[in-house]
Design an enzyme around this catalytic site. Structure first.
Site, PDB file in Angstrom:
ATOM      1  N   ASP A   1       0.866  -1.028   0.109  1.00 25.43           N
ATOM      2  CA  ASP A   1      -0.316  -0.157   0.031  1.00 25.43           C
ATOM      3  C   ASP A   1       0.818   1.766  -0.016  1.00 25.43           C
ATOM      4  O   ASP A   1       2.609   1.253   0.043  1.00 25.43           O
ATOM      5  CB  ASP A   1      -0.675  -0.362   0.900  1.00 25.43           C
ATOM      6  CG  ASP A   1      -1.780   1.569   0.937  1.00 25.43           C
ATOM      7  OD1 ASP A   1      -1.875   1.486  -0.188  1.00 25.43           O
ATOM      8  OD2 ASP A   1      -2.029   1.810   2.487  1.00 25.43           O
TER       9      ASP A   1
ATOM     10  N   THR B   1      -0.649   4.962   1.212  1.00 23.43           N
ATOM     11  CA  THR B   1      -0.883   5.600   2.118  1.00 23.43           C
ATOM     12  C   THR B   1      -0.405   4.961   4.100  1.00 23.43           C
ATOM     13  O   THR B   1      -1.284   4.122   3.696  1.00 23.43           O
ATOM     14  CB  THR B   1      -1.746   6.476   1.998  1.00 23.43           C
ATOM     15  OG1 THR B   1      -1.708   7.190   1.300  1.00 23.43           O
ATOM     16  CG2 THR B   1      -2.105   7.379   3.620  1.00 23.43           C
TER      17      THR B   1
ATOM     18  N   LYS C   1     -17.881  15.411  -1.295  1.00 23.78           N
ATOM     19  CA  LYS C   1     -16.518  15.136  -1.041  1.00 23.78           C
ATOM     20  C   LYS C   1     -16.745  14.049  -1.694  1.00 23.78           C
ATOM     21  O   LYS C   1     -16.792  13.194  -1.044  1.00 23.78           O
ATOM     22  CB  LYS C   1     -16.150  16.420   0.432  1.00 23.78           C
ATOM     23  CG  LYS C   1     -16.104  14.907   1.725  1.00 23.78           C
ATOM     24  CD  LYS C   1     -15.146  15.220   2.215  1.00 23.78           C
ATOM     25  CE  LYS C   1     -15.012  14.299   3.624  1.00 23.78           C
ATOM     26  NZ  LYS C   1     -14.311  14.918   4.485  1.00 23.78           N
TER      27      LYS C   1
ATOM     28  N   THR D   1      -2.334   1.555  -4.659  1.00 26.18           N
ATOM     29  CA  THR D   1      -2.727   2.389  -3.981  1.00 26.18           C
ATOM     30  C   THR D   1      -4.033   3.146  -4.414  1.00 26.18           C
ATOM     31  O   THR D   1      -4.454   2.652  -6.073  1.00 26.18           O
ATOM     32  CB  THR D   1      -1.745   3.785  -4.182  1.00 26.18           C
ATOM     33  OG1 THR D   1      -2.276   4.904  -3.414  1.00 26.18           O
ATOM     34  CG2 THR D   1      -1.089   4.256  -5.354  1.00 26.18           C
TER      35      THR D   1
ATOM     36  N   ASP E   1      -5.120   6.599  -5.458  1.00 27.94           N
ATOM     37  CA  ASP E   1      -4.293   7.912  -5.570  1.00 27.94           C
ATOM     38  C   ASP E   1      -4.742   7.619  -7.511  1.00 27.94           C
ATOM     39  O   ASP E   1      -4.501   6.918  -7.952  1.00 27.94           O
ATOM     40  CB  ASP E   1      -3.660   8.327  -4.991  1.00 27.94           C
ATOM     41  CG  ASP E   1      -3.184   8.404  -3.512  1.00 27.94           C
ATOM     42  OD1 ASP E   1      -4.568   8.777  -2.601  1.00 27.94           O
ATOM     43  OD2 ASP E   1      -2.076   8.650  -3.329  1.00 27.94           O
TER      44      ASP E   1
ATOM     45  N   LYS F   1      -7.056  -5.082  -4.883  1.00 30.50           N
ATOM     46  CA  LYS F   1      -5.722  -5.043  -4.679  1.00 30.50           C
ATOM     47  C   LYS F   1      -5.510  -6.922  -4.141  1.00 30.50           C
ATOM     48  O   LYS F   1      -4.292  -7.526  -4.149  1.00 30.50           O
ATOM     49  CB  LYS F   1      -5.596  -4.904  -3.034  1.00 30.50           C
ATOM     50  CG  LYS F   1      -5.317  -3.038  -3.180  1.00 30.50           C
ATOM     51  CD  LYS F   1      -5.490  -2.033  -1.705  1.00 30.50           C
ATOM     52  CE  LYS F   1      -4.969  -0.215  -2.066  1.00 30.50           C
ATOM     53  NZ  LYS F   1      -4.797  -0.198  -0.868  1.00 30.50           N
TER      54      LYS F   1
ATOM     55  N   ASP G   1      -1.600  -0.833   5.999  1.00 27.62           N
ATOM     56  CA  ASP G   1      -1.145  -0.669   7.378  1.00 27.62           C
ATOM     57  C   ASP G   1      -2.536  -0.412   8.100  1.00 27.62           C
ATOM     58  O   ASP G   1      -3.222  -0.216   8.895  1.00 27.62           O
ATOM     59  CB  ASP G   1      -0.576   0.358   7.510  1.00 27.62           C
ATOM     60  CG  ASP G   1      -0.929   1.948   6.670  1.00 27.62           C
ATOM     61  OD1 ASP G   1      -1.862   1.916   5.333  1.00 27.62           O
ATOM     62  OD2 ASP G   1      -1.497   3.130   7.837  1.00 27.62           O
TER      63      ASP G   1
ATOM     64  N   ASP H   1      -6.133  -2.655   3.311  1.00 26.57           N
ATOM     65  CA  ASP H   1      -5.114  -3.584   2.878  1.00 26.57           C
ATOM     66  C   ASP H   1      -5.587  -5.102   3.520  1.00 26.57           C
ATOM     67  O   ASP H   1      -4.672  -5.644   3.210  1.00 26.57           O
ATOM     68  CB  ASP H   1      -3.526  -3.373   3.677  1.00 26.57           C
ATOM     69  CG  ASP H   1      -3.258  -1.384   2.457  1.00 26.57           C
ATOM     70  OD1 ASP H   1      -3.898  -1.339   2.060  1.00 26.57           O
ATOM     71  OD2 ASP H   1      -2.839  -0.384   3.814  1.00 26.57           O
TER      72      ASP H   1
END
Length: 985
Positions: free
Chosen positions: A319, A321, A472, A585, A587, A684, A704, A708
């Protein structure tokens, strides 16, 4: 004066007493016994307590039970609790009564608004807790819900109460195993109870057991043929065999050989192996180089059976982050209405009278917020204070925020620093302070975030009665739902690209006003959807999608998450060890690529192969990989039976999907590194599963957070980082680390050492077992296949647990070919484990042949010397021969520098049950120089082949150990891929 009292009668007889109160010298003869007359004996009773009576004469039945139906509970409780340890554990259990014992539907609690605060660390590893909302009714009605399942994050049910149906979801469920926090009392309805199944471990194969059975069967068959031949040649001994046949003798000898050779089954190996695994795991826990002093977190081996696989890892799935980065989020920049705030050198500090001094990212942004003349900026900051799931705790002088993710906490803190302070939350309201003025918003609906939606929204009614939607989320989903695209939106998109290039985490924020009529119609359909038992999630997603349209873009946020210390160096060492690192990720691609360059996963001289290039330029692909571009399945030539069996369309489609998967894996694994962007937690895990399926390689996943967990569980080895997103990943992992940089020592040092130790341990254990105990097989050829033992029972019992225990333990625990410093200096040494060079079928075969050869030499050299008699003391007996063979095998180990075996002690059996032996035959053999010369001869003959092979290999430059040049490069050819893949999902 009366004389001394006479002693009473024995048993249950009565004694007469005299005038002085003392028993007379003669007993009362009232005990009558009749033979075989139970009815007579049963009629006599006697009192033993109050008005209770029992039989005077006991029966013949013998009762061995310690308890009966009445005394079991009290006596058993006494037996258990007279031990102080059990009393202690009872008190521990009583003190832990805050643990929820079953899955409960929350009814109410002692907290305001009946909220209940829980911690789910014991069930999913989450260190941070959350709040649950109770039912808005005093008494529950009839609950209808789904069957028990293992899904901990979703729940679907309805409550029927007073003629109306109400929705039930996971926010109203107390899961078994979670802990109630900051709540004195809560009430709930039990929905699910029972036992939780636990997964088991895979067992070991029975190859050695099959070898034992086949060997015993062969020797038994040979014993049958030998018995028939012996009886034919020695007819005068026919009387000895008149009650048995050769077949019966073979059958009996089969079981005799099975028992005799059962010592070959290395039961002690399994125990010793588990002990070695345990201590090697302790070495990881005790390693001070992997201790993180800043947070007092040591490395933790949560599994003890994977230490050797740590030395065979080929693919690492990481991962980003919190794993590669610190997961300490700070609000750095933002873009509001096309204006970028947060330029370097513009940091400032503000002293709010109600919260004190706070840092801000840009003085210009602070001044604009204080002027309060920009409605877009006002809505932007208001959204940051309202659109979240953060919980707040008022500790008098300060507000403490508890967020499910650091991103949310960073945004709420940024709004607080700029004058929009989140104060309190109830089930129906959110209270904030806007530039010193307290305002309470009615919470009408919360549109939750999930990995598929990639956004969250809240519907609120402000104090003036206006209904607004605040949203958001990721830029890809927010920008597609805007009402219009104007100049400000274009500037915001450019700002997003700029933020991504600076490796900042970005979010888009938007809002819109909702009319009262629209909300009433939507709310009615939303309430109907929440009580559905079928397809509830899909219907809610459709309603959320309908509401989150025609949005007005307010701006974008940029949050910084710095790299952890030592990440670039660690990735560089792992790459030199031929370990491929894949980053998975959620992102944007630009952010992930820039992080890849920052951590040295990507280099300037690499060729970047992106997904769009694969689809637009098939020339860069091999013919096999072009399937990813064209979508066509490669047709293979197959015979008519296969074409006849595979005529089903579903099977053909499945075959096509498998080829696509394989082509993708082949393309991805041919790269030095792989970055997958915009991936969900499920994707993942699927990436890890694809590599395991098509490459048959040892995989390691490290993360973390809760997102994950699936990836960590799917990989062969799971590593959890003790980060800021709770302990979800740690609780589900095999190894726990505080920093990503500790991974280099875990793999390149401990992993390589453990693989080396386990392989050498297995090789030596099998070798010394075959070398020492196969002499029994050769002895059968000279004893008529009668299953007569060559060794005494004490020697067989102590062979593995005493005589050869120290060498195997020392190898399994202390073996180090190079130091830890050299292991990190030359990471190329790690490739040996990836190729499984130290223990495979070839190595096992060589070990087997080596052991067989040692046993043959030890046995037949001694047999040759004992043909007549040897030594000055003329020792030529059976026991002296067995001692000589045993000592020769013991001293012929593969690691003589570790061997310090004690000589066999004198046999406790002075005479064998079958053959007569002289007194102290063992001592005579061990003290005779001639016998010792025979042992030395066997040792020399056994050692010469190994020394010759090693010398031959050293001469040809093909030593089995790794030869590394001073420059750090391994001799020989190492195939390195030519590119790096960047895949955007």
């Amino acid at each position: 004066m009366a004389g001394p009292c006479a002693r009473g009668g024995r048993g249950q007889g009565l004694a007469a007493t005299g005038t002085a109160g003392c028993p007379l010298a003669f007993p009362a003869f009232t005990w009558e016994v009749r033979a075989n007359d139970r009815g007579y004996h049963r009629q006599f009773k006697k009192k033993f307590a109050f008005c209770l009576s029992k039989r005077k004469y006991s029966g013949n039945a013998i009762r061995t039970a310690k308890y009966n139906l009445l005394t079991f509970l009290p006596l058993n409780l006494y037996e258990q609790f007279h031990r102080m340890a059990n009393v202690y554990f009872v008190f521990v259990i009583l003190l832990q009564d805050s643990v929820v014992p079953a899955d409960l539907l929350l009814l109410r609690s002692s907290e305001p608004s009946s909220l209940c605060y829980v911690e789910t660390a014991d069930i999913d590893g989450g260190g941070e807790g959350g709040s649950l909302s109770p039912l808005p009714f005093p008494v529950p009605g009839r609950v209808t819900c789904e069957e028990p399942n293992s899904r901990m994050h979703t729940f679907t049910g309805t409550l029927r109460w007073r003629g109306r149906t109400h929705a039930l979801d996971i926010d109203r469920l107390l899961l078994r195993g979670c802990r109630v926090r900051n709540t004195a009392l809560c009430y709930g309805l039990v929905l699910y109870a029972g036992e939780c199944p636990c997964p088991g471990r895979k067992g070991r194969n029975c190859l050695i057991f099959l070898v034992l059975l086949l060997t015993s069967l062969g020797l038994a068959v040979a014993s049958g043929f030998w018995a028939r031949t012996f009886q034919e040649k020695h007819s005068y001994l026919a009387a000895l065999y008149k009650h048995t046949t050769p077949a019966q003798q073979a059958f009996l000898n089969f079981w005799g050989f099975t028992i005799l050779l059962s010592i070959i089954i290395p039961m002690s190996m399994y125990i010793t192996l588990e002990f070695i695994y345990l201590l090697n795991s302790c070495f990881i826990n005790w390693d001070l180089e992997m201790y993180y002093g800043a947070k007092d977190i040591p490395a933790e081996a949560r599994s003890t059976s994977l230490s050797d696989q740590l030395g065979q890892v080929e693919y690492i799935f990481s991962d980003k982050t919190g794993t590669l980065t610190q997961n300490i989020m700070s609000f750095k920049k933002c873009c509001v209405n096309g204006t970028i705030y947060g330029n370097p050198g513009c940091l400032g500090q503000v002293d709010w009278c109600w919260v004190g001094k706070l840092d801000v990212c840009d003085v210009a942004l602070l001044e604009a917020a204080q002027r309060d003349d920009d409605p877009v900026l006002r809505e932007f900051l208001r959204l940051l204070a309202l659109c979240h799931t953060v919980m707040v705790e008022d500790r008098g002088d300060q507000l403490v925020y508890q967020a499910a993710s650091p991103d949310e906490e960073a945004l709420v803190l940024a709004a607080k620093n700029l004058g929009y302070v989140f104060l309190a939350r109830t089930q129906d309201t959110i209270t904030i302070r806007e530039l010193g003025s307290t305002r309470t918003y009615e919470l009408l609906a919360m549109l939750d975030f999930n990995s598929d939606r990639k956004r969250m929204s809240v519907l609120v009614r402000d104090p003036q009665g206006t209904i607004r939607l605040y949203t958001k989320g990721a830029d890809t989903v927010i920008l597609d739902r805007l009402r219009r695209r104007g100049p400000n939106e274009t500037l915001t998109e450019r700002a997003l690209d700029r933020f991504a290039e600076e490796t900042l985490r970005t979010l888009c924020v938007a809002s819109r006003e909702v009319s009262e009529a629209e909300f009433r119609a939507w709310s009615q359909r939303h309430r109907e959807a929440t009580v559905l038992l079928q397809d509830r999630a899909r219907e809610l997603d459709r309603l959320y999608e309908e509401m989150e349209q025609n949005l007005q873009l307010l701006g974008a946020t940029a949050i910084e998450d710095k790299l952890q210390d030592g990440v670039p160096e660690t990735i560089q060492l792992l790459k030199l060890g031929n370990i491929k690192v894949w980053v998975l990720t959620g992102d944007k691609q630009e952010t992930a690529v820039n992080i890849g360059y920052a951590c040295r996963l990507l280099m300037d001289d690499m060729e970047i192969l992106e997904e769009k290039e694969v689809r637009s330029q098939p020339r860069v692909l091999s013919p096999k990989d072009k399937i990813l571009h064209t979508g066509e399945v490669l047709k293979e030539e197959k015979g008519w039976p296969w074409r006849w069996l595979c005529c089903d369309r579903a099977e053909a489609s499945q075959d096509r999907g498998g080829l696509v998967e394989k082509a993708f894996v082949e393309l991805a694994t041919s790269c030095q590194a792989m970055i997958c962007c915009r991936v969900t937690p499920k994707q993942k895990a699927l990436m890890v599963q694809l590599v395991k399926k098509h490459k048959k390689a040892v995989t390691l996943a490290i993360g973390d957070g809760a997102n994950d967990v699936n990836m960590i569980k799917t990989a062969d080895i799971g590593v959890g980082i003790s980060g800021l997103e709770g302990l979800q990943a740690v609780q589900c992992s095999d190894y726990a680390l505080a920093q990503f940089s500790f991974l280099q020592r875990l793999l390149l040092v401990h992993g390589r050492w453990n693989y080396l130790r386990i392989c050498k341990f297995l090789r030596y254990f099998f070798y010394k077992t075959f070398a020492g105990l196969l002499g029994q097989v050769w002895f059968a050829f000279h004893s008529g296949f009668t299953a007569q033992p060559l060794y005494e029972g004490w020697f067989l019992a102590l062979y593995n647990i005493f005589y050869t225990a120290y060498p195997v333990l020392s190898v399994g625990l202390l073996e180090q070919d190079v130091s830890a410093k050299k292991s990190l200096e030359f990471p190329e040494l790690y490739m040996v484990g990836q190729q499984d060079e130290l223990f495979n079928y070839r190595v096992f075969g060589v070990t087997l042949l080596h052991g067989v050869g040692t046993s043959l030499i030890s046995f037949y050299v001694a047999l040759w010397a004992f043909e007549d008699h040897v030594g000055t003391k003329a020792v030529g007996d059976y026991e002296s021969f067995s001692v000589t063979v045993a000592l020769s095998a013991l001293l012929s180990g593969p690691v003589p520098q570790h061997l310090f075996p004690l000589p066999p002690p004198p046999s406790p059996l002075k005479h064998h049950p079958q053959l007569p032996v002289s007194t102290d035959a063992s001592w005579n053999a061990l003290t005779d120089p001639y016998v010792l010369l025979v042992v030395l001869l066997s040792l020399v003959v056994n050692t010469l082949p190994s020394l010759t092979v090693h010398a031959f290999r050293a001469t040809l430059g093909r030593a089995t150990t790794q030869q590394v040049r001073p420059g750090g490069h391994r001799q020989g050819r190492v195939l390195l891929p030519t590119g790096v893949g960047v895949w955007d999902w």
